[in-house]
Design an enzyme around this catalytic site. Structure first.
Site, PDB file in Angstrom:
ATOM      1  N   HIS A   1      43.901  37.208  41.531  1.00 48.97           N
ATOM      2  CA  HIS A   1      43.521  35.817  41.275  1.00 48.97           C
ATOM      3  C   HIS A   1      42.369  35.864  40.266  1.00 48.97           C
ATOM      4  O   HIS A   1      41.447  36.666  40.429  1.00 48.97           O
ATOM      5  CB  HIS A   1      43.081  35.176  42.594  1.00 48.97           C
ATOM      6  CG  HIS A   1      42.760  33.718  42.497  1.00 48.97           C
ATOM      7  ND1 HIS A   1      41.598  33.256  41.920  1.00 48.97           N
ATOM      8  CD2 HIS A   1      43.429  32.618  42.905  1.00 48.97           C
ATOM      9  CE1 HIS A   1      41.571  31.934  41.990  1.00 48.97           C
ATOM     10  NE2 HIS A   1      42.686  31.522  42.579  1.00 48.97           N
ATOM     11  N   PRO A   2      42.396  35.013  39.227  1.00 46.98           N
ATOM     12  CA  PRO A   2      41.396  35.137  38.157  1.00 46.98           C
ATOM     13  C   PRO A   2      39.953  35.140  38.661  1.00 46.98           C
ATOM     14  O   PRO A   2      39.146  35.978  38.246  1.00 46.98           O
ATOM     15  CB  PRO A   2      41.654  33.901  37.277  1.00 46.98           C
ATOM     16  CG  PRO A   2      42.997  33.381  37.665  1.00 46.98           C
ATOM     17  CD  PRO A   2      43.350  33.925  39.008  1.00 46.98           C
TER      18      PRO A   2
ATOM     19  N   GLY B   1      51.826  38.027  47.929  1.00 45.14           N
ATOM     20  CA  GLY B   1      51.266  37.296  46.789  1.00 45.14           C
ATOM     21  C   GLY B   1      51.535  37.936  45.440  1.00 45.14           C
ATOM     22  O   GLY B   1      52.303  38.896  45.331  1.00 45.14           O
TER      23      GLY B   1
ATOM     24  N   ALA C   1      39.095  34.750  42.253  1.00 44.01           N
ATOM     25  CA  ALA C   1      38.924  35.145  43.655  1.00 44.01           C
ATOM     26  C   ALA C   1      39.422  36.548  43.951  1.00 44.01           C
ATOM     27  O   ALA C   1      39.336  37.018  45.091  1.00 44.01           O
ATOM     28  CB  ALA C   1      39.633  34.145  44.577  1.00 44.01           C
ATOM     29  N   GLY C   2      39.952  37.257  42.939  1.00 49.74           N
ATOM     30  CA  GLY C   2      40.350  38.653  43.117  1.00 49.74           C
ATOM     31  C   GLY C   2      41.474  38.838  44.113  1.00 49.74           C
ATOM     32  O   GLY C   2      42.528  38.205  43.996  1.00 49.74           O
TER      33      GLY C   2
ATOM     34  N   HIS D   1      27.019  45.710  47.122  1.00 54.03           N
ATOM     35  CA  HIS D   1      28.099  46.124  48.021  1.00 54.03           C
ATOM     36  C   HIS D   1      29.450  46.078  47.294  1.00 54.03           C
ATOM     37  O   HIS D   1      29.737  45.111  46.593  1.00 54.03           O
ATOM     38  CB  HIS D   1      28.127  45.170  49.224  1.00 54.03           C
ATOM     39  CG  HIS D   1      28.883  45.708  50.391  1.00 54.03           C
ATOM     40  ND1 HIS D   1      30.249  45.823  50.416  1.00 54.03           N
ATOM     41  CD2 HIS D   1      28.456  46.169  51.594  1.00 54.03           C
ATOM     42  CE1 HIS D   1      30.636  46.319  51.594  1.00 54.03           C
ATOM     43  NE2 HIS D   1      29.562  46.539  52.313  1.00 54.03           N
TER      44      HIS D   1
END
Lengths: 297, 297
Positions: B166-167, B161, B169-170, B80
């Site tokens: 985020h490295p 943000g 957590a995307g 997905h």
């Protein structure tokens, strides 16, 4: 678990007395007072409350306590037939509860009313196993004024409590029944005979559906007629079936349905069953309704 | 006030991680976890929760905290498409709450996710005022692997943000939309061409109703075909209208409707509107539904 209860009380003229009874319900945990209304000519008030079995039981007992203290049938006058201070207490299963549960609750509440307040209690509808004492009108015939004599005749000992009426509070009728839906269908005609013929076709008393009471009326201000109904068991005689038959019978006279209306409250399941019928929904479960799922049904 | 929230999380293979996220929601006051399911090949889990604004906000933040700690997109594989550990957070107005309230909540939750966890947040659907960023597929195109490059191109700064993913957590997509109803209509034929033609007639993409996505499928085991739909706004494109058009289009090919089915949850109002339509109910109000009245709507 959700039970609806619609106690009818023989006081509709002294607002402070009615308000004290409403407050007694509001103060009870596990139950909500949804509505109450008073009719001065009937000298009668109707409360609508809902909650779990323990909440409904506590609220009814709190209401009876106030009513027995404040209402005296010996001086009560009003147009509506009545037997007692708290005249009738119907219990209605709404969700997560069976008719058998409501019958058990009616017997428990009836026993408590008799024991705590010395008021004789008659069970009715589903809570009564005696065919002669299922129908509220049969039990109430003779009213408070004829009650002492009636209770002295064979077959009219109460289900709970003393063999004679409470001096001021009479007797109370407690029972369980399905939710009643007040449902009207308006026809695009001023022909009262059409409304009356359709009402006769669909009501039980003249050969129609078992759980339909119906009459034809004229709505003078709008120049149309109405088939006015009470649906007394929407599971066994559902709204959509009644609507479809009325529409078909009207067509026989060249008349079309203008609109229908639900008066007052309707259980969500009664609407869902109409959606299921018309949308030909297959395998639909009540817990697919988001709100039901939320309540954990 | 009732808001539904259906966060999609990029973990569907480690049950203990999914269970820890479910527990984080269960421990939150003001919200109920209604359902959660995981798909191993998608490597993705979907949670369904509902509650008031404060409860939903707290539950989503608790979920993001766990997901950011436990999920690393750099090693995540699954069928997905996904952008982040918590991939998408749709907020859905159910009762006593407007779409504008849900948009405001989406912005509040989005801002908090960015601030507390350093995860960039994109708003979508009703919460986005940018036409290029309303559609989830447009935002997610390129997935986690292409996200750093995409965020460097004009028009793809996040709504909240940091300007880079985020490295581990995307990024997370947060938005507000109407409740989606998964609705299928089965036809009494094995002719797949009929199902496909009807699907084309009713879906927005080929000129049909604005809030319908549809496709035609064969149900091999039953020897029939199905028009499978997502109804993305049941207020503006109601179930009954879609059903009636499908029935009429099917009749054009001499085919009748066998049945229809609702997959998963449906708001009670969507069923009530079908009852209103078919019963020609006049002046019906949501607070006439006993259960709504009980909840004080």
């Amino acid at each position: 678990m959700l039970i609806e209860c619609i106690p009818n009380v023989s006081e509709g003229r002294r607002p402070e007395i009615v308000e004290a009874m409403a407050d007694a319900i509001r103060r009870t945990n596990g139950v909500q007072l949804l509505d109450h209304s008073s009719d001065a000519s009937h000298n009668r008030s109707v409360f609508t409350l809902a909650g779990d079995a323990a909440g409904v039981e506590a609220a009814v007992l709190a209401l009876v306590e106030r009513a027995v203290a404040d209402i005296d049938l010996r001086t009560h006058r009003g147009e509506h037939p009545r037997l007692g201070a708290v005249d009738v207490v119907p219990l209605v299963p709404i969700e997560g509860v069976s008719m058998a549960d409501c019958v058990a609750l009616a017997k428990r509440v009836g026993g408590e009313i008799a024991q705590r307040f010395g008021v004789p209690v008659f069970l009715y509808e589903e809570a009564s196993s005696n065919p002669a004492r299922k129908n509220l009108e049969d039990i109430r015939r003779g009213e408070f004024e004829g009650l002492a004599a009636k209770m002295g005749t064979p077959g009219w000992a109460p289900d709970f409590g003393p063999a004679a009426p409470h001096p001021s509070a009479g007797a109370t009728v407690v029972g369980a029944r399905m939710a009643l839906i007040a449902y009207n269908i308006n026809l695009a005609t001023d022909r009262l005979d059409v409304a009356k013929k359709i009402a006769a076709a669909i009501r039980q008393s003249s050969g129609g559906f078992r759980y339909v009471k119906a009459a034809g009326f004229k709505l003078e201000d709008r120049g149309i007629v109405q088939v006015s109904m009470n649906l007394t068991n929407y599971e066994k005689t559902p709204i959509f079936r009644v609507f479809e038959v009325v529409k078909r019978e009207a067509a026989r006279y060249g008349v079309s349905v203008l609109e229908s209306e639900i008066v007052g409250l309707v259980p969500s399941a009664a609407l869902a069953s109409a959606a299921e019928f018309y949308l030909q929904l297959d395998g639909f479960k009540a817990d697919q309704v988001l709100e039901n799922k939320l309540r954990g049904i």
